[in-house]
Design a protein around this motif. Structure first.
Motif, PDB file in Angstrom:
ATOM      1  N   ILE A 355     -21.509   9.711 -10.521  1.00  0.00           N
ATOM      2  CA  ILE A 355     -20.088   9.368 -10.472  1.00  0.00           C
ATOM      3  C   ILE A 355     -19.398  10.033  -9.286  1.00  0.00           C
ATOM      4  CG2 ILE A 355     -19.263  11.253 -11.931  1.00  0.00           C
ATOM      5  CD1 ILE A 355     -18.006   7.619 -11.853  1.00  0.00           C
ATOM      6  N   LEU A 356     -19.864  11.208  -8.886  1.00  0.00           N
ATOM      7  CA  LEU A 356     -19.248  11.894  -7.758  1.00  0.00           C
ATOM      8  C   LEU A 356     -19.733  11.360  -6.416  1.00  0.00           C
ATOM      9  CD1 LEU A 356     -19.220  15.574  -9.074  1.00  0.00           C
ATOM     10  CD2 LEU A 356     -17.389  13.895  -9.091  1.00  0.00           C
ATOM     11  N   HIS A 357     -20.705  10.466  -6.443  1.00  0.00           N
ATOM     12  CA  HIS A 357     -21.198   9.822  -5.225  1.00  0.00           C
ATOM     13  C   HIS A 357     -20.874   8.332  -5.207  1.00  0.00           C
ATOM     14  CE1 HIS A 357     -23.722  13.300  -3.926  1.00  0.00           C
ATOM     15  NE2 HIS A 357     -23.785  13.521  -5.229  1.00  0.00           N
ATOM     16  N   SER A 358     -20.257   7.829  -6.271  1.00  0.00           N
ATOM     17  CA  SER A 358     -20.020   6.393  -6.406  1.00  0.00           C
ATOM     18  C   SER A 358     -18.865   5.946  -5.511  1.00  0.00           C
ATOM     19  CB  SER A 358     -19.713   6.041  -7.865  1.00  0.00           C
ATOM     20  OG  SER A 358     -19.312   4.696  -7.986  1.00  0.00           O
ATOM     21  N   LYS A 359     -18.929   4.680  -5.084  1.00  0.00           N
ATOM     22  CA  LYS A 359     -17.831   4.112  -4.300  1.00  0.00           C
ATOM     23  C   LYS A 359     -16.601   3.860  -5.173  1.00  0.00           C
ATOM     24  CE  LYS A 359     -19.332  -0.711  -4.804  1.00  0.00           C
ATOM     25  NZ  LYS A 359     -19.717  -1.946  -4.073  1.00  0.00           N
ATOM     26  N   HIS A 360     -16.790   3.847  -6.499  1.00  0.00           N
ATOM     27  CA  HIS A 360     -15.669   3.681  -7.425  1.00  0.00           C
ATOM     28  C   HIS A 360     -15.108   5.027  -7.882  1.00  0.00           C
ATOM     29  CE1 HIS A 360     -16.686  -0.548  -7.634  1.00  0.00           C
ATOM     30  NE2 HIS A 360     -17.900  -0.251  -8.016  1.00  0.00           N
ATOM     31  N   ARG A 361     -15.446   6.105  -7.163  1.00  0.00           N
ATOM     32  CA  ARG A 361     -15.071   7.452  -7.593  1.00  0.00           C
ATOM     33  C   ARG A 361     -13.562   7.632  -7.698  1.00  0.00           C
ATOM     34  NH1 ARG A 361     -17.178  11.598  -3.418  1.00  0.00           N
ATOM     35  NH2 ARG A 361     -15.446  10.725  -2.224  1.00  0.00           N
ATOM     36  N   SER A 362     -12.839   7.209  -6.687  1.00  0.00           N
ATOM     37  CA  SER A 362     -11.382   7.391  -6.696  1.00  0.00           C
ATOM     38  C   SER A 362     -10.743   6.617  -7.835  1.00  0.00           C
ATOM     39  CB  SER A 362     -10.793   6.944  -5.359  1.00  0.00           C
ATOM     40  OG  SER A 362     -11.310   7.718  -4.300  1.00  0.00           O
ATOM     41  N   ARG A 363     -11.208   5.371  -8.024  1.00  0.00           N
ATOM     42  CA  ARG A 363     -10.651   4.548  -9.099  1.00  0.00           C
ATOM     43  C   ARG A 363     -10.931   5.170 -10.456  1.00  0.00           C
ATOM     44  NH1 ARG A 363     -11.905  -1.913  -9.990  1.00  0.00           N
ATOM     45  NH2 ARG A 363     -10.848  -2.134 -11.987  1.00  0.00           N
ATOM     46  N   PHE A 364     -12.131   5.722 -10.633  1.00  0.00           N
ATOM     47  CA  PHE A 364     -12.490   6.319 -11.914  1.00  0.00           C
ATOM     48  C   PHE A 364     -11.602   7.515 -12.226  1.00  0.00           C
ATOM     49  CE2 PHE A 364     -14.952   9.633 -14.114  1.00  0.00           C
ATOM     50  CZ  PHE A 364     -15.159   8.988 -15.323  1.00  0.00           C
ATOM     51  N   PHE A 365     -11.373   8.388 -11.244  1.00  0.00           N
ATOM     52  CA  PHE A 365     -10.590   9.586 -11.526  1.00  0.00           C
ATOM     53  C   PHE A 365      -9.114   9.278 -11.707  1.00  0.00           C
ATOM     54  CE2 PHE A 365     -14.381  11.869 -10.356  1.00  0.00           C
ATOM     55  CZ  PHE A 365     -14.280  13.024 -11.109  1.00  0.00           C
ATOM     56  N   ARG A 366      -8.628   8.231 -11.096  1.00  0.00           N
ATOM     57  CA  ARG A 366      -7.253   7.810 -11.387  1.00  0.00           C
ATOM     58  C   ARG A 366      -7.123   7.396 -12.854  1.00  0.00           C
ATOM     59  NH1 ARG A 366      -7.853   5.597  -6.038  1.00  0.00           N
ATOM     60  NH2 ARG A 366      -6.345   6.513  -4.596  1.00  0.00           N
ATOM     61  N   LEU A 367      -8.125   6.648 -13.329  1.00  0.00           N
ATOM     62  CA  LEU A 367      -8.105   6.237 -14.731  1.00  0.00           C
ATOM     63  C   LEU A 367      -8.334   7.427 -15.657  1.00  0.00           C
ATOM     64  CD1 LEU A 367     -10.175   2.935 -14.438  1.00  0.00           C
ATOM     65  CD2 LEU A 367      -7.718   3.135 -14.805  1.00  0.00           C
ATOM     66  N   LEU A 368      -9.257   8.300 -15.269  1.00  0.00           N
ATOM     67  CA  LEU A 368      -9.553   9.460 -16.101  1.00  0.00           C
ATOM     68  C   LEU A 368      -8.326  10.349 -16.253  1.00  0.00           C
ATOM     69  CD1 LEU A 368     -11.844  10.887 -17.624  1.00  0.00           C
ATOM     70  CD2 LEU A 368     -12.343  12.150 -15.520  1.00  0.00           C
ATOM     71  N   ASP A 369      -7.551  10.462 -15.196  1.00  0.00           N
ATOM     72  CA  ASP A 369      -6.315  11.245 -15.270  1.00  0.00           C
ATOM     73  C   ASP A 369      -5.336  10.632 -16.268  1.00  0.00           C
ATOM     74  OD1 ASP A 369      -4.815  13.522 -14.147  1.00  0.00           O
ATOM     75  OD2 ASP A 369      -3.453  11.962 -13.456  1.00  0.00           O
ATOM     76  N   THR A 370      -5.328   9.292 -16.334  1.00  0.00           N
ATOM     77  CA  THR A 370      -4.465   8.611 -17.310  1.00  0.00           C
ATOM     78  C   THR A 370      -4.976   8.796 -18.733  1.00  0.00           C
ATOM     79  OG1 THR A 370      -3.904   6.950 -15.645  1.00  0.00           O
ATOM     80  CG2 THR A 370      -3.473   6.381 -17.942  1.00  0.00           C
ATOM     81  N   PHE A 371      -6.288   8.716 -18.913  1.00  0.00           N
ATOM     82  CA  PHE A 371      -6.869   8.809 -20.260  1.00  0.00           C
ATOM     83  C   PHE A 371      -6.682  10.193 -20.872  1.00  0.00           C
ATOM     84  CE2 PHE A 371     -10.150   5.620 -18.495  1.00  0.00           C
ATOM     85  CZ  PHE A 371      -9.219   4.606 -18.583  1.00  0.00           C
ATOM     86  N   LEU A 372      -6.662  11.237 -20.025  1.00  0.00           N
ATOM     87  CA  LEU A 372      -6.531  12.603 -20.531  1.00  0.00           C
ATOM     88  C   LEU A 372      -5.116  13.143 -20.373  1.00  0.00           C
ATOM     89  CD1 LEU A 372      -9.862  14.125 -19.155  1.00  0.00           C
ATOM     90  CD2 LEU A 372      -9.403  13.222 -21.435  1.00  0.00           C
ATOM     91  N   ALA A 373      -4.164  12.236 -20.153  1.00  0.00           N
ATOM     92  CA  ALA A 373      -2.787  12.676 -19.930  1.00  0.00           C
ATOM     93  C   ALA A 373      -2.084  13.090 -21.217  1.00  0.00           C
ATOM     94  CB  ALA A 373      -1.991  11.560 -19.243  1.00  0.00           C
ATOM     95  N   SER A 374      -2.484  12.549 -22.342  1.00  0.00           N
ATOM     96  CA  SER A 374      -1.795  12.834 -23.592  1.00  0.00           C
ATOM     97  C   SER A 374      -1.983  14.289 -24.003  1.00  0.00           C
ATOM     98  CB  SER A 374      -2.318  11.910 -24.697  1.00  0.00           C
ATOM     99  OG  SER A 374      -1.739  12.244 -25.939  1.00  0.00           O
ATOM    100  N   THR A 375      -0.886  14.950 -24.352  1.00  0.00           N
ATOM    101  CA  THR A 375      -0.962  16.337 -24.807  1.00  0.00           C
ATOM    102  C   THR A 375      -1.419  16.451 -26.260  1.00  0.00           C
ATOM    103  OG1 THR A 375       1.390  16.230 -25.388  1.00  0.00           O
ATOM    104  CG2 THR A 375       0.833  17.066 -23.197  1.00  0.00           C
ATOM    105  N   HIS A 376      -1.617  15.316 -26.915  1.00  0.00           N
ATOM    106  CA  HIS A 376      -2.065  15.328 -28.310  1.00  0.00           C
ATOM    107  C   HIS A 376      -3.584  15.315 -28.435  1.00  0.00           C
ATOM    108  CE1 HIS A 376       2.041  14.726 -29.729  1.00  0.00           C
ATOM    109  NE2 HIS A 376       2.178  13.748 -28.848  1.00  0.00           N
ATOM    110  N   LEU A 377      -4.292  15.280 -27.317  1.00  0.00           N
ATOM    111  CA  LEU A 377      -5.752  15.300 -27.375  1.00  0.00           C
ATOM    112  C   LEU A 377      -6.236  16.686 -27.810  1.00  0.00           C
ATOM    113  CD1 LEU A 377      -6.662  13.348 -24.101  1.00  0.00           C
ATOM    114  CD2 LEU A 377      -6.832  12.520 -26.456  1.00  0.00           C
TER     115      LEU A 377
END
Length: 556
Positions: A355-377
């Protein structure tokens, strides 16, 4: 007197008779010259035939002659295209005059003529559709088809009720999909489907019908690619009925008509996309669908839950396909309450070295930042993601580390309970003595698939401390933010996500060196031979491993 009168009469008669043949001979010669001129200029002959058809019904038989010339385009006849255009003007004029519209109380002879004209009109449309399969004539054929379709929608049907020439457009859409030439599909989308709301509506409506009919016959192998290229450009979802104002055929008067309803537009697009997605069998085809899922496809769906099967199966496939399906699955969970309990375990499994070498790396981390944004996790869940990324950063390229560390910093700020990972100091005497005797044993379990069971919350981020000694100065500098006070609110990830080797090198080269570094070096006098004993210099490693002085070298 009578004799004289008679002689004068006879004389006049003879004069008239003698003049008549002369006049007739001139007419014949003129006709011959005109015929020769027409033979020399076939284009003029075609234009004269077109004019004659429009002037008198007696010249309708010239339609057959023009049809014959038109069908010679396969033989490379240069007059065939002119005949095609001339027939287009003829039939558009006849449609406007009502010559092709059935009327009441007409004679049997007029009925026969009307039926004959309609037969010729159908033959002409069939010939136009054949042009869509020829590369040089496809775009011209499409233009003529759409002109005829517009005239048919304006004049052929009853003026009271709205009737769109759906049958002819279905044949056009079928010809475009089965055509091997991308130019005709691009022209159709840009000049008609994107410009006119009714064309777009019926295009969506007919794509499903066309694909179902083609499925019963021998279909081209790239049918998905052609259908996808046709409708993927239609991304302008109307927000309200007021935006439905551009019509190729005069719009219906009733506002309740389906073609003036946003809900019906979206429903037709929904069915069209389902038909196209059913054709996506290979991974590359599914990736193309997933790549525009959240931006183009999902906004058309009135029932996004219909995408659940496609998205979840793609998400479970793993690899880059799972990355592309992330946003769609999360949208269904967030907006449509999709029950998908394995979302975060699956998301956690995507964190690997690739994942850290993938061409979709930037897109993945943008989404990952959204998925872990909730403080209720749960803090244990977030800690697993932090620990997993910290461990992966030890073998990651510098361009990936420079955004992993700020991303972890933001997670610490957002989830304060995870800050124990930075302050994991043994407080008991037994703990300290055990570390001194046996060393530190990380309780983190990287092999466990469930992020709630990895014991990451009991561990620490010693990996980030190691990164402070990284060979790349930018990485070493940015890793030190974990050891400093957390005075910064958060980092803007967009400043880090698009870094690469090239951008890091440019940043280093752009730095102003205030003071040149001091470099100390020593050049040995001997490299391949032992040093002189008097010099008290040690031999090089190469000399120790290999004997260059003997006749036969020996390796140690």
């Amino acid at each position: 007197m009578p004799t004289a009168v008679k002689s004068d009469a006879v004389k006049r008669k003879r004069t008239l008779n003698s003049d008549f043949p002369q006049k007739r001979r001139r007419s014949v010669s003129e006709e011959e010259s005109e015929s020769e001129s027409d033979d020399e200029d076939p284009n003029a002959k075609i234009l004269l035939m077109e004019q004659g058809i429009l002037e008198s019904r007696k010249n309708y038989n010239d339609i057959v002659a023009l049809q014959k010339t038109m069908n010679e385009f396969r033989n490379g006849n240069p007059e065939s295209m002119l005949s095609t255009v001339a027939l287009c003007r003829v039939f558009v004029r006849l449609l406007a005059q009502g010559s092709l519209t059935p009327k009441r109380n007409i004679s049997e002879k007029e009925t026969v003529v009307l039926q004959w004209l309609r037969d010729q009109y159908e033959q002409y449309k069939a010939a136009l559709l054949q042009l869509l399969g020829f590369e040089e004539l496809a775009v011209t054929g499409l233009t003529l088809c759409m002109k005829v379709l517009k005239a048919e929608g304006q004049y052929l049907y009853d003026k009271v009720d709205y009737t769109f020439p759906r049958a002819f457009l279905e044949e056009i859409v079928s010809g475009i999909i089965t055509s091997e030439h991308e130019d005709v599909r691009s022209a159709y989308v840009q000049e008609y489907a994107e410009q006119y709301d009714d064309i777009r509506y019926f295009t969506f409506k007919l794509v499903k019908t066309v694909l179902e009919k083609l499925a019963d016959h021998h279909v081209p192998a790239d049918l998905f690619d052609r259908a996808f290229a046709l409708i993927s450009s239609l991304d302008g979802v109307p927000a309200s009925a007021d935006e439905l104002e551009d019509f190729y055929v005069p719009k219906p008067k009733k506002k309740s008509h389906n073609v003036r309803s946003v809900v019906q537009h979206r429903r037709q697009a929904e069915e069209a996309w389902q038909a196209v997605m059913n054709l996506a069998e290979s991974k590359d085809q599914r990736k193309r669908v997933l790549d525009i899922m959240s931006t183009v496809i999902a906004p058309w769906f009135t029932r996004p839950e219909l995408l659940a099967d496609f998205l979840t199966s793609s998400y479970d496939a793993g690899g880059s396909m799972s990355l592309l399906a992330l946003s769609g699955v999360f949208y269904l969970i967030q907006e449509r309450n999709l029950d998908y309990p394995s979302f975060y375990p699956k998301l956690y499994s995507l964190l690997n070295r690739d994942i850290l070498h993938s061409k979709h790396r930037s897109r993945f981390f943008r989404l990952l930042d959204t998925f872990l944004a909730s403080t209720h996790l749960p803090a244990a869940l977030v800690a697993s993601f932090i620990k997993r990324l910290a461990r992966l950063s030890l073998s990651a390229p510098p361009s990936a580390i420079v955004f992993v560390v700020p991303w972890i910093y933001n997670l610490f700020k957002r989830h304060p309970l995870c800050t124990f990972l930075m302050h994991r100091v043994p407080r008991s005497v037994e703990g300290k003595s055990q570390i001194e005797e046996n060393g530190f044993e990380d309780p983190f379990l990287p092999e466990v698939a469930d992020p709630m069971e990895t014991r990451a919350i009991e561990s620490c981020v010693w990996e980030l401390v190691q990164l402070q000694s990284h060979y790349h100065p930018n990485v070493a500098t940015i890793a030190k933010i974990i050891s400093e006070q957390f005075t910064k609110h958060s980092y803007n990830m967009e400043d880090f996500l698009d870094h690469s080797y090239a951008s890091l090198l440019e940043a280093e080269m752009a730095k102003n060196v205030k003071k040149a570094p001091v470099v100390e070096f020593h050049i040995p006098k001997r490299i391949f031979l032992p040093q002189d004993p008097a010099s008290e210099a040690s031999d090089s490693l190469l000399v120790k491993l290999w004997d260059f002085g003997g006749s036969s070298s020996k390796a140690i």
